[in-house]
Design an enzyme around this catalytic site. Structure first.
Site, mmCIF file in Angstrom:
data_model
loop_
_atom_site.group_PDB
_atom_site.id
_atom_site.type_symbol
_atom_site.label_atom_id
_atom_site.label_comp_id
_atom_site.label_asym_id
_atom_site.label_seq_id
_atom_site.Cartn_x
_atom_site.Cartn_y
_atom_site.Cartn_z
ATOM 1 N N SER A 121 0.833 -1.207 0.000
ATOM 2 C CA SER A 121 0.000 0.000 0.000
ATOM 3 C C SER A 121 0.864 1.252 0.000
ATOM 4 C CB SER A 121 -0.859 0.070 1.256
ATOM 5 O OG SER A 121 -1.456 -1.146 1.519
ATOM 6 N N HIS B 205 -1.522 -2.823 -6.866
ATOM 7 C CA HIS B 205 -2.193 -2.489 -5.605
ATOM 8 C C HIS B 205 -3.706 -2.692 -5.706
ATOM 9 C CE1 HIS B 205 -3.273 0.739 -2.395
ATOM 10 N NE2 HIS B 205 -3.119 -0.435 -1.834
ATOM 11 N N GLU C 185 -4.190 -0.199 -8.781
ATOM 12 C CA GLU C 185 -3.164 0.789 -9.134
ATOM 13 C C GLU C 185 -1.916 0.018 -9.569
ATOM 14 O OE1 GLU C 185 -4.015 4.681 -6.365
ATOM 15 O OE2 GLU C 185 -3.026 3.012 -5.374
ATOM 16 N N ASN D 213 -4.442 6.888 -1.952
ATOM 17 C CA ASN D 213 -4.108 7.320 -0.587
ATOM 18 C C ASN D 213 -3.631 8.768 -0.562
ATOM 19 O OD1 ASN D 213 -4.877 5.003 0.676
ATOM 20 N ND2 ASN D 213 -2.880 4.048 0.544
HETATM 21 N N1 NAD Z 1 -5.769 -5.046 4.241
HETATM 22 C C1 NAD Z 1 -5.954 -4.057 3.390
HETATM 23 O O1 NAD Z 1 -6.940 -3.308 3.446
HETATM 24 C C2 NAD Z 1 -4.947 -3.826 2.287
HETATM 25 C C3 NAD Z 1 -5.367 -3.172 1.123
HETATM 26 C C4 NAD Z 1 -4.444 -3.015 0.075
HETATM 27 C C5 NAD Z 1 -3.148 -3.474 0.221
HETATM 28 N N2 NAD Z 1 -2.771 -4.081 1.376
HETATM 29 C C6 NAD Z 1 -1.389 -4.578 1.463
HETATM 30 O O2 NAD Z 1 -1.407 -5.977 1.217
HETATM 31 C C7 NAD Z 1 -0.357 -6.612 1.949
HETATM 32 C C8 NAD Z 1 -0.947 -7.702 2.820
HETATM 33 O O3 NAD Z 1 -1.875 -7.117 3.722
HETATM 34 P P1 NAD Z 1 -3.001 -7.991 4.439
HETATM 35 O O4 NAD Z 1 -3.964 -7.023 5.000
HETATM 36 O O5 NAD Z 1 -3.442 -9.084 3.529
HETATM 37 O O6 NAD Z 1 -2.123 -8.640 5.627
HETATM 38 P P2 NAD Z 1 -2.477 -9.950 6.488
HETATM 39 O O7 NAD Z 1 -1.757 -9.762 7.766
HETATM 40 O O8 NAD Z 1 -3.941 -10.222 6.501
HETATM 41 O O9 NAD Z 1 -1.778 -11.123 5.651
HETATM 42 C C9 NAD Z 1 -0.393 -11.204 5.452
HETATM 43 C C10 NAD Z 1 -0.026 -12.669 5.388
HETATM 44 O O10 NAD Z 1 1.346 -12.776 4.955
HETATM 45 C C11 NAD Z 1 1.851 -13.923 5.592
HETATM 46 N N3 NAD Z 1 3.320 -13.938 5.496
HETATM 47 C C12 NAD Z 1 4.232 -13.343 6.271
HETATM 48 N N4 NAD Z 1 5.477 -13.637 5.819
HETATM 49 C C13 NAD Z 1 5.323 -14.440 4.749
HETATM 50 C C14 NAD Z 1 6.227 -15.094 3.858
HETATM 51 N N5 NAD Z 1 7.550 -14.958 3.983
HETATM 52 N N6 NAD Z 1 5.711 -15.858 2.866
HETATM 53 C C15 NAD Z 1 4.371 -15.990 2.726
HETATM 54 N N7 NAD Z 1 3.477 -15.401 3.545
HETATM 55 C C16 NAD Z 1 3.955 -14.648 4.535
HETATM 56 C C17 NAD Z 1 1.313 -13.833 7.006
HETATM 57 O O11 NAD Z 1 1.423 -15.066 7.684
HETATM 58 C C18 NAD Z 1 -0.130 -13.397 6.735
HETATM 59 O O12 NAD Z 1 -0.995 -14.509 6.611
HETATM 60 C C19 NAD Z 1 0.353 -5.495 2.719
HETATM 61 O O13 NAD Z 1 1.448 -5.064 1.974
HETATM 62 C C20 NAD Z 1 -0.715 -4.409 2.810
HETATM 63 O O14 NAD Z 1 -0.180 -3.120 2.939
HETATM 64 C C21 NAD Z 1 -3.641 -4.293 2.403
#
Ligand code: NAD
Length: 286
Positions: free
Chosen positions: A119, A140, A152, A191
């Site tokens: 993000s 994104h 994005e 954002n």
């Molecule tokens: N949640 C949102 O609203 C949102 C929206 C857009 C983008 N993002 C981005 O997406 C990404 C993930 O966010 P999320 O909300 O899904 O997080 P989340 O915490 O729900 O999921 C992340 C997952 O990654 C796993 N993980 C950690 N290390 C790892 C590895 N080495 N190999 C494989 N898996 C691994 C964790 O165990 C976890 O299950 C981040 O970069 C976040 O900024 C999030």
């Protein structure tokens, strides 16, 4: 489309939704997380989403079976060795992302595009941890990934046109609307537009100019937005909004326009509102 097999790193909130989207366009998908329980939780979320789609008459039962059948959950990174395209969705931690991209770079064919769902992190810096920075870009998605229309697509400093074209094509196949961010910059488009309107909304309340309710009512009815800034912050996380403001302030040359309002700082420091407490802006005693 050349891409037949997609690797998704992370089975969390975003990863499982993205894996579902990739399978829905007919790709084989390998979804990797670090523990079996995280993989299982991701697969269950997909199952639940598809079941609801059937209940709403948007999907047939055999389509659900086919979508789930194309997704392989794993904890083994080596299962991604023959994928054609990768979408990374691990935690928002730059060092972790760099480590994952280094591993992917060593594992995947040199022609494979490695994209990140970050993000806010620098695509250029993530790309620099690989030997193929021209094949790295941002992809994104928004939460929930299967529903939100926008993707994005972000160029790092060395991302080439072919990488942007391949990534855009996949996003469009998934039924998404795409926009291109031509220069790697914090916050991309959404954002960068959203945060200033949060800051102004909080300042209006802080200065006693109007109530939280009236700011949301004004924005919804005057600008025709579906949600007011306070409702949106409650949905996406007040603490996240605060951290993004702090990050922008640091990365965008400490311009005062990005500095978080005092009211928000105090609310976060006091631990009164935010996802941990479950309390939102409407619980704030104005
Ligand atoms: N949640 C949102 O609203 C949102 C929206 C857009 C983008 N993002 C981005 O997406 C990404 C993930 O966010 P999320 O909300 O899904 O997080 P989340 O915490 O729900 O999921 C992340 C997952 O990654 C796993 N993980 C950690 N290390 C790892 C590895 N080495 N190999 C494989 N898996 C691994 C964790 O165990 C976890 O299950 C981040 O970069 C976040 O900024 C999030």
């Amino acid at each position: 489309m050349q891409v037949k097999k997609v690797g998704v790193i992370g089975a969390g909130t975003m990863g499982n939704g993205i894996a579902q989207l990739a399978s829905q366009i007919g790709c084989e998908v390998v979804m990797r997380d670090i523990k079996d329980e995280f993989v299982e939780r991701g697969l269950k979320n997909i199952d639940r989403f598809l079941t609801k789609s059937i209940e709403r008459g948007k999907l047939k039962a055999d389509e659900k079976v086919a979508i789930l059948g194309r997704i392989k959950g794993t904890t083994e990174m080596s299962d991604l060795k023959d994928v054609d395209f990768v979408i990374e969705a691990v935690l928002e931690d730059l060092e972790l992302k760099k480590k994952v991209f280094q591993e992917l770079d060593e594992l995947c064919r040199p022609d494979v595009v490695l994209s990140s769902n970050t993000s806010s992190m620098s695509i250029t810096e993530i790309a620099a941890s690989t030997k193929r920075p021209e094949k790295v870009c941002g992809m994104h998605f928004f939460n929930p990934a299967p529903i939100m229309k926008l993707v994005e697509i972000i160029r790092g400093y060395e991302t080439n046109d072919e990488t942007v074209a391949i990534t855009t094509e996949i996003a469009k196949e998934m039924g998404k609307v795409t926009v291109e961010i031509k220069k790697d910059t914090p916050g991309f488009i959404v954002n960068r537009v959203m945060i200033p309107h949060f800051i102004e909304a909080i300042k209006i309340v802080e200065e006693g100019i109007a109530s939280i309710e009236d700011v949301d009512t004004a924005v919804k009815n005057g600008l025709n937005y579906p949600m007011g800034p306070f409702e949106l912050m409650d949905l996406t996380g007040i603490d996240i909004a605060y951290h993004v403001m702090e990050y922008f302030y640091k990365e965008l040359n400490k311009e005062s326009k990005w500095s978080s309002p005092n009211l928000l700082k105090n609310i976060i420091r006091a631990g009164k509102l935010g996802r941990k407490t479950g309390a939102g802006w409407y619980e704030y005693n104005q």
